[in-house]
Enzyme design. Structure first.
Site, PDB file in Angstrom:
ATOM      1  N   HIS A   1      48.759  35.697  44.853  1.00 42.55           N
ATOM      2  CA  HIS A   1      47.529  36.420  45.201  1.00 42.55           C
ATOM      3  C   HIS A   1      46.548  35.408  45.814  1.00 42.55           C
ATOM      4  CE1 HIS A   1      43.772  38.758  44.698  1.00 42.55           C
ATOM      5  NE2 HIS A   1      44.404  39.787  44.598  1.00 42.55           N
TER       6      HIS A   1
ATOM      7  N   ARG B   1      36.720  41.610  48.470  1.00 40.70           N
ATOM      8  CA  ARG B   1      36.721  41.643  49.867  1.00 40.70           C
ATOM      9  C   ARG B   1      36.917  43.304  50.356  1.00 40.70           C
ATOM     10  NH1 ARG B   1      42.081  39.848  49.984  1.00 40.70           N
ATOM     11  NH2 ARG B   1      42.276  39.474  47.719  1.00 40.70           N
TER      12      ARG B   1
END
Ligand SMILES: Cc1cc2nc3c(=O)[nH]c(=O)nc-3n(C[C@H](O)[C@H](O)[C@H](O)COP(=O)(O)OP(=O)(O)OC[C@H]3O[C@@H](n4cnc5c(N)ncnc54)[C@H](O)[C@@H]3O)c2cc1C
Length: 469
Positions: A251, A274
């Site tokens: 990740h 995000r």
């Protein structure tokens, strides 16, 4: 499916479920709904596995919260799976179809049958549309889902949870699993007999063991997972086939805790930050579409030099504005509380960062196309960034997060042997399985696979028990 009377044969002994993450709890809930007794064995003292940490949400389309016509979830998943689709193509397609076409009913099972709030929908990286569900309140989705399922299970007299009990062996003969060997805190070896649903999770926290074996290049990376060994060897001991073991998801954003810079375990900076508009800066500059797939973003970071090698870390700055903060308030407030993010001004990030944020802000309002082809900007509201503009920031680095590989199952959650033939008496669901995500899992699709294949495993096991009488 008609419920089974508790007075009948196997129902009394019960089904053995290994692992108390979302896959195990879902399978257990399904079995109980069919009137079966469940004995759930969990090696740690607290139930919930890595599922309880899930922070962004669970995918589903169509759902009552995601009214947009969405026929591209399947295509997005195949695209994300990448080159892996060139082997076992038809089998993978069937698994992905099962995952995506059952996603709407998975959400309604959680929301309507189990009463879990999943009313907020965001778009995560690699998705063409918003379809990742979480609650509108403060509680992170993993905790909300796991605690609701556990609560309802504990209300049933047919549910027996045995924590601090590790399954050490599957009892197996003539291509049939008939129970497990396990040990609890007293160290005594015990046996339980009955069909088994295996939901023991992945091996992203097994740095010294399975990770070192299948992905030695990831040695030294920090992880978001509990530091515990993978249990897939219990399945290979009975001839189960493993696939995609070298597909490990790194990740792009695990928090580097300023108070514990070199900790090998990192808190995940949820992708929803995000998704709701947040950006990533390397040395003050954007460098990637923040909504690209996890492996593409990670690649963009790890092709630069790391800052430290033990653990292997980079310093990427995650920046969110007030708009993104308000949309993901519960997350950001929690990270601030933990000391992982801080409220500051752009001045703190420097002139280079100001220029990058100004360019991004003018892209958000449509003055030009994004240089990294980002097309969705979530809730970003800062239109005229200045040095004194308020932002929320944290340092992040790539972290080993999820293992796509595992035991091969079919669309009935049956465990397949090396010859492709199902092994009787055992089903698997969740991160222990391989093939559903190919080379790269889409954010939100792991909780989904736990629910979809956990429910299927519960149903199939019930059918098996009925047919055995
Ligand atoms: C920080 C973080 C955030 C995440 N966020 C998201 C998200 O927003 N959306 C999403 O879709 N996915 C997310 N994921 C991934 C997702 O949470 C996991 O992949 C998924 O929950 C795995 O569920 P599981 O039930 O298969 O395994 P787990 O939840 O890991 O549970 C497996 C359980 O089995 C037990 N066990 C293992 N071996 C044995 C044994 N031999 N005997 C007895 N017990 C055993 C383990 O102790 C564990 O409790 C996140 C993961 C992490 C770490």
């Amino acid at each position: 499916m008609s419920p089974i009377s508790q007075s009948e044969g196997v129902a009394k002994q019960g089904v053995i479920v290994v692992g108390s993450g979302l896959a195990g709890l879902t399978a257990a809930s399904q079995l109980i709904s069919h009137g079966l007794t469940v004995r759930l064995l969990e090696r740690t003292a607290k139930p919930g596995g890595n599922s309880i940490k899930a922070s962004s949400g669970i995918n589903g389309a169509p759902t009552k919260y995601q009214p947009i016509s969405d026929d591209v979830f399947y295509a997005d998943t195949v695209k994300s799976a990448g080159k892996a689709m060139s082997s076992l193509t038809a089998h993978r397609e069937t698994l992905i179809k099962t995952l995506t076409s059952s996603s709407g009913s998975a959400i309604s099972w959680l929301a309507e049958t189990k009463g879990i709030d999943l009313s907020r929908v965001a778009q995560l990286g690699g998705h063409s549309l918003p379809r990742t569900h979480r609650g509108s309140g403060q509680t992170p989705p993993g905790f909300a889902i796991v605690s609701a399922l556990l609560k309802s299970l504990k209300e049933s007299p047919f549910f027996h949870l045995h924590t601090s009990c590790t399954v050490t062996k599957l009892l197996y003969s003539n291509n049939r699993v008939g129970g497990v060997e396990y040990t609890c805190e007293d160290g005594e070896q015990k046996e339980l007999h009955g069909p088994v649903i295996f939901a023991s999770g992945g091996f992203a926290g097994d740095g010294e063991g399975s990770l070192a074996e299948y992905r030695p290049d990831l040695a030294g990376y920090p992880s978001t997972n509990q530091p515990l060994p993978g249990s897939q060897s219990l399945l290979t001991a009975i001839g189960a086939k493993l696939i995609d073991m070298d597909f490990v998801q790194v990740h792009p954003s695990g928090f580097v805790d300023p108070a514990n810079l070199l900790s090998p375990i990192k808190f995940l900076a949820a992708e929803v930050l995000r998704g709701e508009g947040g950006i990533l800066l390397l040395k003050g500059k954007r460098f990637v579409n923040e909504l690209d797939t996890r492996d593409n973003i990670t690649h963009a970071i790890t092709t630069t030099d790391p800052n430290t090698t033990s653990p292997k870390q980079w310093t990427v700055t995650l920046v969110v504005d007030e708009g993104t903060y308000n949309a993901a308030k519960s997350h950001v407030d929690f990270y601030i509380l933990k000391g992982l993010m801080k409220k500051t001004t752009i001045a703190d990030l420097g002139e280079e960062a100001l220029r990058s944020i100004q360019l991004y802000a003018s892209t958000v309002v449509g003055k030009q196309a994004d240089e990294f082809h980002r097309t969705s900007f979530g809730s970003w509201k800062l239109t005229d960034p200045m040095l004194e503009s308020v932002v929320y920031v944290g340092a992040v680095t790539p972290v080993v997060h999820f293992t796509m590989g595992g035991v091969l199952i079919n669309e009935k959650s049956e465990v397949l042997g090396k010859d492709g033939v199902k092994i009787e008496g055992i089903w698997a669901a969740g991160e222990i399985t391989g093939g559903v995500h190919g080379g790269n899992r889409l954010g939100g699709s792991s909780l989904l696979e736990c629910v979809v294949f956990g429910r299927i495993a519960g149903d199939q096991c019930t059918e098996y028990i009925k047919a055995s009488w």
